[in-house]
Design a protein around this motif. Structure first.
Motif, PDB file in Angstrom:
ATOM      1  N   LYS A 118       0.833  -1.199   0.000  1.00  0.00           N
ATOM      2  CA  LYS A 118       0.000   0.000   0.000  1.00  0.00           C
ATOM      3  C   LYS A 118       0.867   1.248   0.000  1.00  0.00           C
ATOM      4  CE  LYS A 118      -3.745   2.420   2.304  1.00  0.00           C
ATOM      5  NZ  LYS A 118      -3.194   3.660   1.774  1.00  0.00           N
ATOM      6  N   ILE A 119       0.436   2.248  -0.737  1.00  0.00           N
ATOM      7  CA  ILE A 119       1.128   3.540  -0.713  1.00  0.00           C
ATOM      8  C   ILE A 119       0.707   4.257   0.574  1.00  0.00           C
ATOM      9  CG2 ILE A 119       1.414   5.765  -1.855  1.00  0.00           C
ATOM     10  CD1 ILE A 119       0.771   4.346  -4.500  1.00  0.00           C
ATOM     11  N   PRO A 120       1.660   4.596   1.433  1.00  0.00           N
ATOM     12  CA  PRO A 120       1.306   5.193   2.725  1.00  0.00           C
ATOM     13  C   PRO A 120       0.598   6.547   2.583  1.00  0.00           C
ATOM     14  CG  PRO A 120       3.524   4.314   2.790  1.00  0.00           C
ATOM     15  CD  PRO A 120       3.093   4.278   1.353  1.00  0.00           C
ATOM     16  N   GLU A 121      -0.114   6.901   3.624  1.00  0.00           N
ATOM     17  CA  GLU A 121      -0.911   8.128   3.649  1.00  0.00           C
ATOM     18  C   GLU A 121      -0.054   9.365   3.356  1.00  0.00           C
ATOM     19  OE1 GLU A 121      -3.388  10.774   6.947  1.00  0.00           O
ATOM     20  OE2 GLU A 121      -2.956   8.656   7.338  1.00  0.00           O
ATOM     21  N   GLY A 122      -0.555  10.201   2.458  1.00  0.00           N
ATOM     22  CA  GLY A 122       0.052  11.504   2.201  1.00  0.00           C
ATOM     23  C   GLY A 122       1.405  11.475   1.519  1.00  0.00           C
ATOM     24  N   THR A 123       1.780  10.330   0.943  1.00  0.00           N
ATOM     25  CA  THR A 123       3.108  10.219   0.331  1.00  0.00           C
ATOM     26  C   THR A 123       3.356  11.334  -0.675  1.00  0.00           C
ATOM     27  OG1 THR A 123       3.190   7.818   0.604  1.00  0.00           O
ATOM     28  CG2 THR A 123       4.623   8.755  -1.068  1.00  0.00           C
ATOM     29  N   PHE A 124       2.356  11.642  -1.510  1.00  0.00           N
ATOM     30  CA  PHE A 124       2.547  12.617  -2.597  1.00  0.00           C
ATOM     31  C   PHE A 124       1.711  13.873  -2.417  1.00  0.00           C
ATOM     32  CE2 PHE A 124       3.359   8.418  -4.663  1.00  0.00           C
ATOM     33  CZ  PHE A 124       4.717   8.598  -4.862  1.00  0.00           C
ATOM     34  N   GLU A 125       1.371  14.188  -1.188  1.00  0.00           N
ATOM     35  CA  GLU A 125       0.581  15.390  -0.944  1.00  0.00           C
ATOM     36  C   GLU A 125       1.338  16.634  -1.401  1.00  0.00           C
ATOM     37  OE1 GLU A 125      -1.109  17.677   2.976  1.00  0.00           O
ATOM     38  OE2 GLU A 125      -1.420  15.501   2.874  1.00  0.00           O
ATOM     39  N   ASN A 126       0.695  17.424  -2.230  1.00  0.00           N
ATOM     40  CA  ASN A 126       1.269  18.658  -2.790  1.00  0.00           C
ATOM     41  C   ASN A 126       2.491  18.410  -3.677  1.00  0.00           C
ATOM     42  OD1 ASN A 126      -0.644  20.247  -1.432  1.00  0.00           O
ATOM     43  ND2 ASN A 126       0.630  20.335   0.406  1.00  0.00           N
ATOM     44  N   CYS A 127       2.558  17.209  -4.249  1.00  0.00           N
ATOM     45  CA  CYS A 127       3.595  16.931  -5.256  1.00  0.00           C
ATOM     46  C   CYS A 127       2.968  17.173  -6.625  1.00  0.00           C
ATOM     47  CB  CYS A 127       4.096  15.488  -5.136  1.00  0.00           C
ATOM     48  SG  CYS A 127       5.015  15.148  -3.630  1.00  0.00           S
ATOM     49  N   ASN A 128       3.111  18.368  -7.141  1.00  0.00           N
ATOM     50  CA  ASN A 128       2.377  18.769  -8.339  1.00  0.00           C
ATOM     51  C   ASN A 128       3.156  18.586  -9.632  1.00  0.00           C
ATOM     52  OD1 ASN A 128       0.222  19.629  -6.663  1.00  0.00           O
ATOM     53  ND2 ASN A 128       1.286  21.557  -6.282  1.00  0.00           N
ATOM     54  N   GLY A 129       4.351  17.993  -9.547  1.00  0.00           N
ATOM     55  CA  GLY A 129       5.167  17.834 -10.747  1.00  0.00           C
ATOM     56  C   GLY A 129       5.152  16.433 -11.320  1.00  0.00           C
ATOM     57  N   ILE A 130       4.529  15.479 -10.633  1.00  0.00           N
ATOM     58  CA  ILE A 130       4.540  14.085 -11.089  1.00  0.00           C
ATOM     59  C   ILE A 130       3.426  13.878 -12.101  1.00  0.00           C
ATOM     60  CG2 ILE A 130       4.317  11.675 -10.393  1.00  0.00           C
ATOM     61  CD1 ILE A 130       5.364  12.469  -7.649  1.00  0.00           C
ATOM     62  N   THR A 131       3.793  13.507 -13.322  1.00  0.00           N
ATOM     63  CA  THR A 131       2.795  13.282 -14.367  1.00  0.00           C
ATOM     64  C   THR A 131       2.625  11.805 -14.713  1.00  0.00           C
ATOM     65  OG1 THR A 131       4.465  13.670 -16.082  1.00  0.00           O
ATOM     66  CG2 THR A 131       3.146  15.566 -15.374  1.00  0.00           C
ATOM     67  N   CYS A 132       3.580  10.972 -14.317  1.00  0.00           N
ATOM     68  CA  CYS A 132       3.485   9.533 -14.577  1.00  0.00           C
ATOM     69  C   CYS A 132       3.896   8.786 -13.318  1.00  0.00           C
ATOM     70  CB  CYS A 132       4.374   9.127 -15.751  1.00  0.00           C
ATOM     71  SG  CYS A 132       4.334   7.355 -16.130  1.00  0.00           S
ATOM     72  N   LEU A 133       3.078   7.825 -12.909  1.00  0.00           N
ATOM     73  CA  LEU A 133       3.383   7.061 -11.704  1.00  0.00           C
ATOM     74  C   LEU A 133       3.128   5.584 -11.949  1.00  0.00           C
ATOM     75  CD1 LEU A 133       4.120   7.115  -8.635  1.00  0.00           C
ATOM     76  CD2 LEU A 133       1.645   7.082  -8.210  1.00  0.00           C
ATOM     77  N   ALA A 134       4.147   4.765 -11.627  1.00  0.00           N
ATOM     78  CA  ALA A 134       3.976   3.312 -11.642  1.00  0.00           C
ATOM     79  C   ALA A 134       3.596   2.874 -10.239  1.00  0.00           C
ATOM     80  CB  ALA A 134       5.264   2.632 -12.094  1.00  0.00           C
ATOM     81  N   VAL A 135       2.365   2.431 -10.088  1.00  0.00           N
ATOM     82  CA  VAL A 135       1.902   1.928  -8.796  1.00  0.00           C
ATOM     83  C   VAL A 135       2.660   0.635  -8.501  1.00  0.00           C
ATOM     84  CG1 VAL A 135      -0.107   1.040  -7.532  1.00  0.00           C
ATOM     85  CG2 VAL A 135      -0.364   2.967  -9.128  1.00  0.00           C
ATOM     86  N   PRO A 136       3.143   0.442  -7.261  1.00  0.00           N
ATOM     87  CA  PRO A 136       3.872  -0.791  -6.943  1.00  0.00           C
ATOM     88  C   PRO A 136       3.121  -2.034  -7.405  1.00  0.00           C
ATOM     89  CG  PRO A 136       3.987   0.736  -5.102  1.00  0.00           C
ATOM     90  CD  PRO A 136       3.063   1.351  -6.099  1.00  0.00           C
ATOM     91  N   LYS A 137       3.852  -2.994  -7.960  1.00  0.00           N
ATOM     92  CA  LYS A 137       3.226  -4.170  -8.557  1.00  0.00           C
ATOM     93  C   LYS A 137       2.433  -4.999  -7.561  1.00  0.00           C
ATOM     94  CE  LYS A 137       6.362  -4.684 -12.462  1.00  0.00           C
ATOM     95  NZ  LYS A 137       7.352  -5.552 -13.148  1.00  0.00           N
ATOM     96  N   ASP A 138       2.814  -4.963  -6.285  1.00  0.00           N
ATOM     97  CA  ASP A 138       2.114  -5.760  -5.283  1.00  0.00           C
ATOM     98  C   ASP A 138       1.017  -4.984  -4.555  1.00  0.00           C
ATOM     99  OD1 ASP A 138       3.697  -7.877  -5.942  1.00  0.00           O
ATOM    100  OD2 ASP A 138       4.994  -7.756  -4.175  1.00  0.00           O
TER     101      ASP A 138
END
Length: 244
Positions: A118-138
């Motif tokens: 699981k992606i932990p809470e708030g990992t990317f809060e206010n990260c406005n530059g990410i346009t592509c994300l690979a969700v962890p395979k598991d």
């Protein structure tokens, strides 16, 4: 520390641009580099096991590569690193703290460990530059707040079997989802009128879909090459992905 295994504190008033953490260090303590605005690059030792809470928060780091064998990253470890553009986490990390990359506004590229459930809470809060994300395979699910709102493309494995529509609706710029046919990623793209890009398949895979790798697959492959099959063959469910 006396045994040289814990880096306790780097004074914020020291104007350090580049720093190499000693090879003996296994733990970077909480707040160790907090507010070290001048710190642009850091080299972490191969034997590092833990990065503490807020260890590099509000520092000037431009990128971070966490070494293999690191096991733990604390809450807010890189919170507020305004200059950070890329981050790589190793596969040795199976979980990490909350808000790790919060307020990293220039972060464009991030590699999360594939075995993250699981992606932990708030990992990317206010990260406005990410346009592509690979969700962890598991990762088993994607929940509200897990993905940056600026994302345009998501890459999602078949292991992710819960993708609520309201999560995707929050991402106003989302255009495409990449994954496997007949997976939740595929159906989520359909439900939300998003473009679906099939995951690249190697030619050594089961081309005709009979769950047996044999000469029949090779004949189909040969035919595809001779006939100039386009990048994505609908006839075989997308199993022939590219012809060079």
């Amino acid at each position: 520390s006396n045994d040289m295994k814990t880096l306790i504190k780097c004074p914020a008033d020291r104007y350090i641009n580049d720093y190499t953490v000693p090879e003996t260090v296994e733990v970077i303590a909480d707040n160790a580099f907090l507010n070290c605005y001048e710190l642009n690059t850091i080299e972490l030792p191969a034997g590092l096991k833990k990065i503490g809470k807020s260890a590099f928060a509000s520092s000037g780091l431009e990128f971070i590569t966490v070494p293999e064998n690191t096991e733990e990253i604390g809450d807010m470890a890189f919170d507020g690193c305004d200059e950070m553009t890329s981050a790589v986490m190793p596969e040795s990390i199976t979980s990490f703290g909350k808000y790790v990359f919060r307020n990293c506004r220039e972060l464009h590229s991030v590699k999360l460990p594939d075995n993250l459930k699981k992606i932990p809470e708030g990992t990317f809060e206010n990260c406005n530059g990410i346009t592509c994300l690979a969700v962890p395979k598991d990762a088993e699910s994607i929940e509200k707040g897990d993905i940056p709102l600026s994302v345009k493309q998501l890459i999602i494995s078949s292991a992710t079997d819960s993708i609520p529509d309201e999560v995707l609706a929050e991402c106003a710029d989302l255009e495409t989802i990449s994954g496997e046919y007949d997976s939740e990623a595929y159906f989520a793209a359909e439900r939300n009128n998003l473009e679906f890009i099939p995951e690249y398949k190697d030619y050594s895979s089961d081309i005709n879909g009979d769950e047996i790798l044999n000469i029949a697959d090779m004949i189909l492959l040969k035919s595809a090459i001779l006939d100039g099959t386009p990048e994505q063959s609908e006839e075989y469910g997308g199993r022939i992905s590219r012809v060079y």
